[in-house]
Scaffold this motif. Structure first.
Motif, short mmCIF file in Angstrom:
data_model
loop_
_atom_site.label_atom_id
_atom_site.label_comp_id
_atom_site.label_asym_id
_atom_site.label_seq_id
_atom_site.Cartn_x
_atom_site.Cartn_y
_atom_site.Cartn_z
N MET A 1 0.61 -1.19 0.27
CA MET A 1 -0.10 0.07 -0.08
C MET A 1 1.04 1.19 -0.49
SD MET A 1 -3.36 -0.77 2.59
CE MET A 1 -2.92 -1.05 3.78
N GLU A 2 2.18 1.31 0.34
CA GLU A 2 2.32 2.77 0.78
C GLU A 2 3.31 2.74 -0.71
OE1 GLU A 2 6.22 1.50 3.79
OE2 GLU A 2 4.88 1.60 5.07
N ALA A 3 3.48 2.07 -1.23
CA ALA A 3 4.08 1.79 -2.92
C ALA A 3 2.84 2.57 -3.68
CB ALA A 3 4.61 0.82 -3.61
N VAL A 4 1.89 1.95 -3.54
CA VAL A 4 0.51 2.91 -4.62
C VAL A 4 0.37 4.21 -3.69
CG1 VAL A 4 -1.61 2.61 -4.46
CG2 VAL A 4 -0.44 0.26 -4.87
N LEU A 5 0.78 4.26 -2.45
CA LEU A 5 0.62 5.71 -2.26
C LEU A 5 1.50 6.54 -3.00
CD1 LEU A 5 -1.24 8.04 0.00
CD2 LEU A 5 0.34 6.96 1.73
N ARG A 6 2.56 6.65 -2.75
CA ARG A 6 4.20 6.88 -3.24
C ARG A 6 3.86 7.19 -4.67
NH1 ARG A 6 7.80 7.30 0.64
NH2 ARG A 6 7.78 5.80 2.49
N LEU A 7 3.27 6.37 -5.45
CA LEU A 7 3.35 6.73 -7.42
C LEU A 7 1.55 7.45 -7.64
CD1 LEU A 7 3.73 2.84 -8.10
CD2 LEU A 7 5.18 5.16 -8.24
N MET A 8 0.85 7.38 -6.22
CA MET A 8 -0.24 8.59 -6.20
C MET A 8 0.27 9.60 -6.50
SD MET A 8 -3.43 6.48 -3.76
CE MET A 8 -4.41 7.95 -3.76
N ALA A 9 0.99 9.89 -5.21
CA ALA A 9 1.49 11.68 -4.98
C ALA A 9 2.12 12.06 -6.37
CB ALA A 9 2.49 11.61 -3.78
N ARG A 10 2.28 10.59 -6.74
CA ARG A 10 3.26 11.68 -8.14
C ARG A 10 2.61 11.84 -9.23
NH1 ARG A 10 7.17 6.68 -9.28
NH2 ARG A 10 6.98 6.98 -11.50
N GLY A 11 1.06 11.26 -9.16
CA GLY A 11 0.01 11.85 -10.04
C GLY A 11 -0.57 10.39 -11.03
N LEU A 12 0.34 9.45 -10.56
CA LEU A 12 -0.39 8.73 -11.53
C LEU A 12 -1.92 7.54 -12.22
CD1 LEU A 12 3.28 7.95 -11.94
CD2 LEU A 12 2.93 5.73 -11.77
N THR A 13 -2.53 7.73 -12.00
CA THR A 13 -3.39 6.64 -12.56
C THR A 13 -3.83 5.67 -11.57
OG1 THR A 13 -3.52 5.73 -14.94
CG2 THR A 13 -4.21 7.98 -14.40
N ASP A 14 -4.40 4.72 -11.61
CA ASP A 14 -5.17 3.29 -11.23
C ASP A 14 -4.40 2.26 -12.64
OD1 ASP A 14 -6.02 3.87 -9.52
OD2 ASP A 14 -8.12 3.32 -9.84
N VAL A 15 -4.24 2.68 -13.55
CA VAL A 15 -3.78 2.18 -15.20
C VAL A 15 -2.07 2.05 -14.62
CG1 VAL A 15 -3.49 1.62 -16.85
CG2 VAL A 15 -5.59 1.77 -16.50
N GLU A 16 -1.34 3.62 -14.67
CA GLU A 16 -0.41 3.43 -14.97
C GLU A 16 0.52 3.03 -13.56
OE1 GLU A 16 -0.91 7.71 -16.98
OE2 GLU A 16 -0.43 7.50 -15.02
N ILE A 17 0.11 2.90 -11.97
CA ILE A 17 0.14 2.67 -10.69
C ILE A 17 0.14 1.11 -11.06
CG2 ILE A 17 -0.53 2.28 -8.36
CD1 ILE A 17 -1.01 4.76 -8.63
N ALA A 18 -0.53 0.18 -11.82
CA ALA A 18 -0.53 -1.35 -11.59
C ALA A 18 0.65 -1.27 -12.77
CB ALA A 18 -1.54 -1.80 -12.41
N GLY A 19 1.06 -0.61 -13.79
CA GLY A 19 1.78 -1.46 -15.03
C GLY A 19 3.09 -0.72 -14.13
N GLU A 20 3.87 -0.13 -13.38
CA GLU A 20 4.68 0.08 -12.56
C GLU A 20 4.99 -0.29 -11.86
OE1 GLU A 20 8.04 2.63 -11.94
OE2 GLU A 20 6.80 2.86 -12.81
#
Length: 60
Positions: A1-20
């Motif tokens: 969950m921490e990684a998801v929050l950090r990527l959310m803070a970078r402005g990534l969408t759910d699809v982009e976070i999933a790919g990352e």
């Protein structure tokens, strides 16, 4: 969950976070909901603001 929050803070969408993170979008959506619930945030924007205010995430 921490990684998801950090990527959310970078402005990534759910699809982009999933790919990352190489996970499926549904898992990301669940993580975003869990993060919001733990913070008591009404939306993902408020969750990101809280992460910055608490020092969990720093501006690039």
């Amino acid at each position: 969950m921490e990684a998801v929050l950090r990527l959310m803070a970078r402005g990534l969408t759910d699809v982009e976070i999933a790919g990352e993170l190489i996970i499926d979008r549904e898992t990301v959506t669940s993580c975003v909901s869990a993060v919001r619930g733990k913070q008591g945030a009404r939306d993902r924007t408020q969750a990101v603001i809280t992460a910055y205010e608490s020092g969990f995430v720093f501006p690039a």
